[in-house]
Structure formats: structure tokens, C-alpha cells
Design a protein around this motif. Structure first.
Motif, short mmCIF file in Angstrom:
data_model
loop_
_atom_site.label_atom_id
_atom_site.label_comp_id
_atom_site.label_asym_id
_atom_site.label_seq_id
_atom_site.Cartn_x
_atom_site.Cartn_y
_atom_site.Cartn_z
N LEU A 74 0.84 -1.19 0.00
CA LEU A 74 0.00 0.00 0.00
C LEU A 74 0.88 1.25 0.00
CD1 LEU A 74 -2.73 -0.95 2.62
CD2 LEU A 74 -2.89 -1.08 0.15
N VAL A 75 0.42 2.29 -0.66
CA VAL A 75 1.16 3.54 -0.73
C VAL A 75 0.24 4.69 -0.33
CG1 VAL A 75 2.50 5.09 -2.19
CG2 VAL A 75 2.52 2.63 -2.64
N CYS A 76 0.70 5.53 0.59
CA CYS A 76 -0.07 6.72 0.94
C CYS A 76 0.89 7.87 1.22
CB CYS A 76 -1.00 6.49 2.12
SG CYS A 76 -0.19 6.08 3.66
N GLY A 77 0.38 9.09 1.19
CA GLY A 77 1.22 10.26 1.37
C GLY A 77 1.40 10.62 2.83
N MET A 78 2.62 10.98 3.21
CA MET A 78 2.89 11.43 4.58
C MET A 78 2.17 12.75 4.87
SD MET A 78 6.94 11.06 5.20
CE MET A 78 7.81 9.53 4.91
N ASP A 79 2.18 13.64 3.88
CA ASP A 79 1.69 14.99 4.09
C ASP A 79 0.22 15.15 3.78
OD1 ASP A 79 4.29 15.57 4.67
OD2 ASP A 79 4.72 16.57 2.79
N ARG A 80 -0.50 14.03 3.69
CA ARG A 80 -1.91 14.06 3.31
C ARG A 80 -2.10 14.69 1.93
NH1 ARG A 80 -4.92 15.84 8.95
NH2 ARG A 80 -3.79 14.41 10.30
N LEU A 81 -1.05 14.59 1.10
CA LEU A 81 -1.17 15.10 -0.27
C LEU A 81 -1.91 14.10 -1.14
CD1 LEU A 81 2.50 16.36 -0.79
CD2 LEU A 81 0.54 17.65 0.02
N PHE A 82 -1.96 12.87 -0.68
CA PHE A 82 -2.50 11.78 -1.46
C PHE A 82 -3.89 11.45 -0.91
CE2 PHE A 82 -1.45 7.20 -2.98
CZ PHE A 82 -2.17 7.42 -4.13
N GLY A 83 -4.93 11.80 -1.66
CA GLY A 83 -6.28 11.65 -1.13
C GLY A 83 -6.80 10.23 -1.09
N ARG A 84 -6.03 9.26 -1.52
CA ARG A 84 -6.48 7.88 -1.49
C ARG A 84 -5.28 6.95 -1.38
NH1 ARG A 84 -6.16 5.49 -6.68
NH2 ARG A 84 -5.37 6.93 -8.24
N ILE A 85 -5.55 5.69 -1.19
CA ILE A 85 -4.49 4.70 -1.10
C ILE A 85 -4.39 3.95 -2.42
CG2 ILE A 85 -3.84 2.52 0.01
CD1 ILE A 85 -4.98 3.58 2.55
N ASP A 86 -3.18 3.68 -2.86
CA ASP A 86 -2.95 2.89 -4.07
C ASP A 86 -2.00 1.76 -3.72
OD1 ASP A 86 -3.31 2.24 -6.77
OD2 ASP A 86 -3.39 4.37 -7.27
N THR A 87 -1.64 0.96 -4.69
CA THR A 87 -0.80 -0.20 -4.40
C THR A 87 0.31 -0.37 -5.42
OG1 THR A 87 -2.24 -1.69 -5.67
CG2 THR A 87 -2.69 -1.48 -3.31
N LEU A 88 1.40 -0.94 -4.94
CA LEU A 88 2.45 -1.44 -5.82
C LEU A 88 2.25 -2.95 -5.90
CD1 LEU A 88 5.57 0.42 -4.36
CD2 LEU A 88 4.38 0.96 -6.48
N THR A 89 2.23 -3.49 -7.09
CA THR A 89 2.06 -4.92 -7.27
C THR A 89 3.43 -5.59 -7.35
OG1 THR A 89 -0.03 -4.58 -8.45
CG2 THR A 89 1.07 -6.72 -8.72
N VAL A 90 3.65 -6.55 -6.47
CA VAL A 90 4.93 -7.25 -6.40
C VAL A 90 4.78 -8.62 -7.04
CG1 VAL A 90 6.79 -8.04 -4.89
CG2 VAL A 90 5.39 -6.07 -4.22
N LYS A 91 5.66 -8.92 -7.99
CA LYS A 91 5.69 -10.22 -8.65
C LYS A 91 7.09 -10.80 -8.52
CE LYS A 91 1.47 -10.39 -10.33
NZ LYS A 91 0.50 -11.43 -9.89
N GLU A 92 7.18 -11.95 -7.88
CA GLU A 92 8.46 -12.62 -7.69
C GLU A 92 9.50 -11.66 -7.11
OE1 GLU A 92 9.51 -14.38 -11.40
OE2 GLU A 92 7.95 -15.93 -11.29
N ASP A 93 9.10 -10.98 -6.05
CA ASP A 93 9.95 -10.07 -5.28
C ASP A 93 10.17 -8.71 -5.93
OD1 ASP A 93 10.22 -12.24 -3.61
OD2 ASP A 93 12.29 -12.68 -4.18
N LYS A 94 9.75 -8.51 -7.18
CA LYS A 94 10.08 -7.27 -7.90
C LYS A 94 8.83 -6.44 -8.18
CE LYS A 94 14.12 -9.37 -10.12
NZ LYS A 94 14.79 -9.68 -11.40
N PHE A 95 9.04 -5.13 -8.34
CA PHE A 95 7.94 -4.22 -8.65
C PHE A 95 8.47 -3.01 -9.40
CE2 PHE A 95 9.56 -3.58 -4.39
CZ PHE A 95 9.87 -2.22 -4.37
N ALA A 96 7.59 -2.34 -10.13
CA ALA A 96 7.95 -1.12 -10.86
C ALA A 96 6.68 -0.33 -11.14
CB ALA A 96 8.67 -1.46 -12.15
N ASP A 97 6.72 0.96 -10.86
CA ASP A 97 5.57 1.83 -11.12
C ASP A 97 6.07 3.25 -11.34
OD1 ASP A 97 2.70 1.44 -11.31
OD2 ASP A 97 2.89 0.22 -9.50
#
Length: 339
Positions: free
Chosen positions: A34-57
Motif C-alpha cells: 500500500l502507498v499513501c502520502g505522509m503529508d496528506r497530499l494523497f487523497g487515497r491509497i494505491d498499491t504497488l504490485t509485487v511479482k516474484e519479489d520485484k515491482f515497478a511503477d
């Protein structure tokens, strides 16, 4: 105010200003972060999808933005990203608190600090605060110092606001002008409103049927208001700790003491969820039978803003007259207050 949007690297056009985050965390397998903003700049939660230990976004940001990576076991890890940066994350699932994050100076500073903390043998909260204070005083121009203030001093059961003010004072104007720090300064100004004995500010939320839910719905009762979210492991553990208290109060309500000395206690849960189905599923799964509210606005919720909630879990106990008895109380402390 800056805005942040996670754009999937698969099948979507990447903007030229986008920051790119990629990495490998060995042992994580196929998972989501899950990814969210520290400064409440991000009005919603999104995700990084991990496949076989790796991810890219890609991250579409227009300024240096503080982010939280939230892993499925509840571990939170900080990072900062600005546009056009290449952010790389490396580490192991066995040591999620000591990842290596590169891509800018702030991440380099945080990585050194996080790895030093992870190397400490059974560090006490006091030792961690001392180490964080040393960092803040030696990095007055670093956005990471703002993160340290929130993490180690504000997000505590009983924040020392005088100490927080002393730590903030020498920070540079650029750090103080960050949205998160501006919000913190507002909290310092407003925290007097939550002092014991003061009347609780008016707020409202919505129940699962969309009906308004306020403190006035619990007349002549002590009311414990608990803030939580389906995505926050610590607040869900706190929910589990409240279940026995709720069951005990139900039993006492059926057998009211004749002397009338013991007051009734009601519970109200307020979720910071943005996804209604995730919220309702957590209620069902965790067997939360007491009143629950959520306006699906996350950190921008009316109750969160009015009660200056800065971290999860958070609770506030109100007496039958609507006056604040205490905040962030343990179950035992709640029992003592109402007996």
C-alpha cells in the motif's frame, strides 16, 4: 498543494515528469504494498504490485513528496520522491525496517538512519527518540526531519508538545512550509482544545446506511471514540482489545447496579477507509458489533480534522456531559475512569 497519483506501468502512458519507483525485496514473493502520502497530499491509497519479489511503477508528483510504503504485515517504511527521479528500493522481507532506498539525498539520509536503528539491540522508545532528535538537530534543512518529528514525537500515546515545538523551531523555512509541517503546526495550536475537561468539538460521520452519527447519539453515557482503518494493522489490533470491554459493558447494562455509581460505556468506531467494501469487510471479519462510522474521506474526514487525529490508532473518552476525560487511553485506564 502537491498531488500524487500512482500510474500503473502496464498499459498506461507515462508522463515525462513522472518519478519511477522500482526495486526488489527478496522473500516478498507475490504481494502488494500500500502507498499513501505522509503529508496528506494523497487523497487515497494505491498499491504497488509485487511479482516474484520485484515491482515497478511511476509516480506523478510535482514536488518532493513524502510517502509511506505499508506492507501486508503492517510495517511502514518512509521514502521521498520528486518528478523525474529514479527511486530504487532494495532489501529483504525479513528486514523491512532496514531497506535501502536511493534516488535523492533525503532517501540517502533516511536509509542511513533506518539501518542504524535496525542495528540497535532492543532499543527503547526513549533511545529511539534520542536518536531521532540527534538527526533532526543535525539536519535542519532535510524533509526527513519533518518525518522524524511526526514519527517519533507526534505519533505517540501522549505527545510532548513542548518538546515538539523546541525541535521544530530551528528547522529551515523550507521544511516548515511543507504541507505536513504546516498541518503539524496547526495541530500544536489546536491541541489545547483536546485537553482533559474541555468539551469535545462537534463532529459527524456516517454509518453503513449513510445515516449521520454524532456524539449526541450517546446521551447520558461515557463514550469511547476509536479511530482505525482496515489497512492499519495496529488499529485493528486495538479493535480486538476493545471487544472484551464491549462485551463486559453489554453484560453490565443488562444487570445495572442498584447503587447507580457505575456509568454505562458506549463505543463508537470511526474508520479512515476510502473503500466502503474494505471497511465493511473489516467490520465483519473483526466482529465489531458497536456503532461504526466512516465518511470515506480518509485523513480529510470531519471527525479526523476536528479531533486533530494524527496517527492510528487513536481514541478519546468523553463523559456523559460531553467533556473529554482522556485521549489514547488503554482499556484498563478506560475501566478506571468509568468505575
Amino acid at each position: 498543494m502537491a498531488t500524487l497519483l500512482l500510474v500503473s506501468a502496464c498499459g498506461k502512458e507515462q508522463t515525462t515528469d513522472a518519478a519511477r519507483v522500482s526495486g526488489e525485496i527478496k522473500g516478498l514473493g507475490d504481494d502488494t504494498i500500500l502507498v499513501c502520502g505522509m503529508d496528506r497530499l494523497f487523497g487515497r491509497i494505491d498499491t504497488l504490485t509485487v511479482k516474484e519479489d520485484k515491482f515497478a511503477d511511476t509516480l506523478s508528483v510535482d514536488t518532493l513528496t513524502g510517502l509511506w510504503l505499508i506492507f501486508s504485515n503492517g510495517t511502514e517504511y518512509p521514502l521521498f520522491a520528486d518528478r523525474r527521479e529514479q527511486i530504487t528500493i532494495q532489501g529483504s522481507a525479513d528486514a523491512l525496517t532496514a531497506l535501502t532506498v536511493t534516488g535523492n539525498l533525503t532517501n540517502d539520509e533516511l536509509t542511513v538512519f533506518q539501518q542504524e536503528v535496525a542495528a540497535l539491540e532492543a532499543p527503547t522508545p526513549r533511545k529511539l527518540r534520542e536518536k531521532a532528535e540527534d538527526f533532526i538537530r543535525s539536519h535542519p534543512a532535510s524533509p526527513a526531519s519533518a518525518y522524524m518529528v511526526e514519527k517519533y514525537f507526534l505519533r505517540q500515546p501522549d505527545p510532548d508538545y513542548d518538546r515538539i515545538e523546541r525541535l521544530i523551531e530551528p528547522l529551515t523555512g523550507e521544511v516548515k512550509d511543507r504541507p505536513g509541517m504546516v498541518a503539524l503546526l496547526n495541530v500544536l495550536e489546536e491541541e489545547q482544545k483536546l485537553k482533559d475537561g474541555r468539551s469535545i468539538p462537534f463532529f459527524q460521520t456516517l454509518d453503513a446506511d449513510g445515516e449521520k452519527l454524532t456524539r449526541s447519539d450517546f446521551k447520558d453515557q461515557y463514550l469511547l471514540i476509536h479511530f482505525w482503518a482496515s489497512w492499519d494493522a495496529a488499529s485493528r489490533r486495538a479493535n480486538a482489545g476493545l471487544r472484551p470491554l464491549y462485551e463486559a459493558q453489554k453484560g453490565k447494562k443488562k444487570k445495572k447496579k442498584k447503587d447507580g455509581k457505575e456509568k454505562e460505556l458506549a463505543l463508537m468506531g470511526i474508520s479512515l477507509d476510502l473503500d466502503k467494501e474494505a471497511w465493511l469487510e473489516a467490520i465483519r471479519r473483526d466482529t465489531l458489533d458497536w456503532k461504526q462510522g466512516c465518511d470515506l474521506k480518509g485523513w480529510e474526514s470531519d471527525a479526523v480534522q476536528r479531533l486533530n487525529v494524527t496517527a492510528l490508532p487513536f481514541n478519546v473518552l468523553v463523559n456523559p456531559k460531553g467533556r473529554i476525560v482522556g485521549t489514547n487511553l488503554t482499556v484498563e485506564e478506560v475501566k478506571k475512569e468509568i468505575e
